[in-house]
Design a protein around this motif. Structure first.
Motif, mmCIF file in Angstrom:
data_model
loop_
_atom_site.group_PDB
_atom_site.id
_atom_site.type_symbol
_atom_site.label_atom_id
_atom_site.label_comp_id
_atom_site.label_asym_id
_atom_site.label_seq_id
_atom_site.Cartn_x
_atom_site.Cartn_y
_atom_site.Cartn_z
ATOM 1 N N ASP A 93 0.837 -1.087 0.070
ATOM 2 C CA ASP A 93 -0.119 0.040 0.050
ATOM 3 C C ASP A 93 0.991 1.161 0.108
ATOM 4 O OD1 ASP A 93 -2.177 1.770 0.159
ATOM 5 O OD2 ASP A 93 -2.564 1.463 2.233
ATOM 6 N N TYR A 94 1.182 1.845 -1.290
ATOM 7 C CA TYR A 94 1.954 2.830 -1.408
ATOM 8 C C TYR A 94 1.497 3.964 -2.126
ATOM 9 C CZ TYR A 94 6.666 0.323 -0.805
ATOM 10 O OH TYR A 94 7.820 -0.257 -0.312
ATOM 11 N N HIS A 95 1.826 5.153 -1.443
ATOM 12 C CA HIS A 95 1.357 6.420 -1.777
ATOM 13 C C HIS A 95 2.272 7.566 -1.917
ATOM 14 C CE1 HIS A 95 -2.789 5.051 -1.005
ATOM 15 N NE2 HIS A 95 -2.209 4.572 0.189
ATOM 16 N N PRO A 96 2.381 8.411 -2.997
ATOM 17 C CA PRO A 96 3.291 9.506 -2.925
ATOM 18 C C PRO A 96 3.611 10.077 -1.492
ATOM 19 C CG PRO A 96 1.663 9.637 -4.816
ATOM 20 C CD PRO A 96 0.953 8.638 -3.754
ATOM 21 N N ALA A 97 4.913 10.411 -1.245
ATOM 22 C CA ALA A 97 5.275 10.959 -0.097
ATOM 23 C C ALA A 97 6.751 11.716 -0.178
ATOM 24 C CB ALA A 97 5.478 9.647 0.877
ATOM 25 N N SER A 98 6.988 12.583 0.530
ATOM 26 C CA SER A 98 8.367 13.186 0.646
ATOM 27 C C SER A 98 9.052 12.427 1.382
ATOM 28 C CB SER A 98 7.962 14.802 1.209
ATOM 29 O OG SER A 98 6.951 15.539 0.234
ATOM 30 N N PHE A 99 10.508 12.890 1.021
ATOM 31 C CA PHE A 99 11.555 12.178 1.669
ATOM 32 C C PHE A 99 12.843 13.102 2.098
ATOM 33 C CE2 PHE A 99 9.114 8.582 -0.109
ATOM 34 C CZ PHE A 99 9.408 7.570 0.781
ATOM 35 N N THR A 100 13.519 12.430 2.995
ATOM 36 C CA THR A 100 14.898 13.453 3.146
ATOM 37 C C THR A 100 15.820 12.504 2.964
ATOM 38 O OG1 THR A 100 13.778 14.607 5.064
ATOM 39 C CG2 THR A 100 16.180 14.478 5.024
ATOM 40 N N LEU A 101 16.897 13.102 2.224
ATOM 41 C CA LEU A 101 17.921 12.119 1.563
ATOM 42 C C LEU A 101 19.254 12.321 2.632
ATOM 43 C CD1 LEU A 101 18.257 12.575 -2.098
ATOM 44 C CD2 LEU A 101 17.146 11.019 -0.769
ATOM 45 N N VAL A 102 19.923 11.318 3.036
ATOM 46 C CA VAL A 102 21.087 11.372 3.752
ATOM 47 C C VAL A 102 22.250 10.369 3.074
ATOM 48 C CG1 VAL A 102 21.923 10.676 6.306
ATOM 49 C CG2 VAL A 102 19.635 11.343 5.897
ATOM 50 N N ASN A 103 23.283 10.955 3.270
ATOM 51 C CA ASN A 103 24.547 10.197 2.858
ATOM 52 C C ASN A 103 25.258 10.016 4.230
ATOM 53 O OD1 ASN A 103 27.430 9.568 2.166
ATOM 54 N ND2 ASN A 103 27.366 11.004 0.694
ATOM 55 N N ASN A 104 25.255 8.884 4.557
ATOM 56 C CA ASN A 104 25.869 8.294 5.863
ATOM 57 C C ASN A 104 27.072 7.691 5.849
ATOM 58 O OD1 ASN A 104 25.093 5.710 4.896
ATOM 59 N ND2 ASN A 104 23.059 5.832 5.895
ATOM 60 N N GLY A 105 27.685 7.529 4.501
ATOM 61 C CA GLY A 105 29.090 7.085 4.562
ATOM 62 C C GLY A 105 29.103 5.819 3.879
ATOM 63 N N HIS A 106 28.033 5.155 3.771
ATOM 64 C CA HIS A 106 27.752 3.690 3.189
ATOM 65 C C HIS A 106 26.839 3.830 2.061
ATOM 66 C CE1 HIS A 106 30.017 2.295 6.488
ATOM 67 N NE2 HIS A 106 29.313 2.649 7.565
ATOM 68 N N THR A 107 25.762 4.574 1.994
ATOM 69 C CA THR A 107 24.904 4.747 0.943
ATOM 70 C C THR A 107 24.241 5.986 0.923
ATOM 71 O OG1 THR A 107 23.108 3.645 -0.217
ATOM 72 C CG2 THR A 107 23.176 3.597 2.216
#
Length: 268
Positions: free
Chosen positions: A93-107
């Motif tokens: 059950d997926y719907h459009p959503a906003s996200f926050t991007l993080v570079n944690n040193g591994h991905t």
């Protein structure tokens, strides 16, 4: 569509690289431990801190060497069991959503604070916690890797986990992935980047929902086992230039395949 659960989801926690450790369940704390408790130079994907040495870096990582159900694995199609009569029910059950991007040193990881996207397996609901990327793919099909692999990590109210894996290959543009790639954080520790344009997560799943299911582990330290994996057979496409942009940041952030041992792999 329906799926068989190879074994019950236990209170294991997925230690894919994620944000800081706060008060909460034991499972949530492990899920969020790497940013604060495991610095990016304590383990890596190369040299003396690479995958073959993870189990020696810390006693907490010993299962990386001693475990019997480690991930990723090579999925050999001739060894897959197909049993449509005994598959458990699953609904995305997926719907459009906003996200926050993080570079944690591994991905590069996209974190989702909302509860609008979920995965229901056998009437148990798992909320999407985050998704992230590996290059090349961690899982293999018939000893062949894909260019990249997407992991969508879900957690239920008890800290139990369900992970969807999607293979990525060079091809046409995926508009939803382009929204992420326009905002890739190139440096570890860089301020989190909020993607203001909602991402339609349904577009991050292949149209053909056939998938493989097996019981495995985290693919990063501490390599905790009892993680259930659902890997879609059909890959998605994305632009070659976008893959190169990610590989400029992370040239190689995959764990090699592990021994299957006598684990069963099911296909819906």
């Amino acid at each position: 569509m329906s799926y068989k659960l190879i074994c019950p989801f236990l209170a294991a926690s997925l230690s894919f690289p994620v944000g800081g450790c706060q008060e909460g369940t034991k499972e949530t704390n492990i899920l969020n431990e790497e940013e604060d408790q495991i610095s990016s130079d304590e383990w890596s994907y190369e040299g003396d801190t690479g995958p073959q040495y993870w189990g020696d870096l810390d006693p907490a990582y010993s299962v990386c060497i001693d475990g019997y159900e480690q991930s990723p694995i090579n999925i050999e199609f001739s060894q897959v069991t197909k049993d449509d009569q005994n598959l458990e029910n699953m609904e995305v059950d997926y719907h459009p959503a906003s996200f926050t991007l993080v570079n944690n040193g591994h991905t590069v990881q996209a974190e989702n604070p909302s509860e609008d996207n979920s995965l229901v397996i056998d009437e148990n609901e798992y909320q999407l916690a985050q998704f992230h990327f590996h290059t090349p793919s961690e899982h293999e099909f018939n000893d062949e890797k894909y260019d990249m692999e997407l992991h969508l990590v879900h957690e239920d109210k008890n800290g139990q986990l369900a992970v969807l894996g999607v293979m990525l290959q060079e091809g046409n543009e995926n508009e939803e992935l382009s929204k992420v790639w326009e905002n890739l954080p190139e440096t570890e520790g860089e301020d989190d980047i909020t993607i203001d344009v909602p991402i339609d997560l349904q577009a991050l799943l292949p149209e053909d929902q056939e998938s493989f299911h097996y019981n495995g582990s985290l693919t990063t330290p501490p390599c905790t086992e009892e993680v259930n994996w659902i890997i879609f057979e059909e890959p998605l496409e994305m632009l070659k230039e976008q893959m190169e942009d990610f590989q400029h940041i992370f040239p190689d952030n995959h764990r090699p395949v592990q021994e299957r041992n006598d684990r069963e792999i099911m296909k819906n």
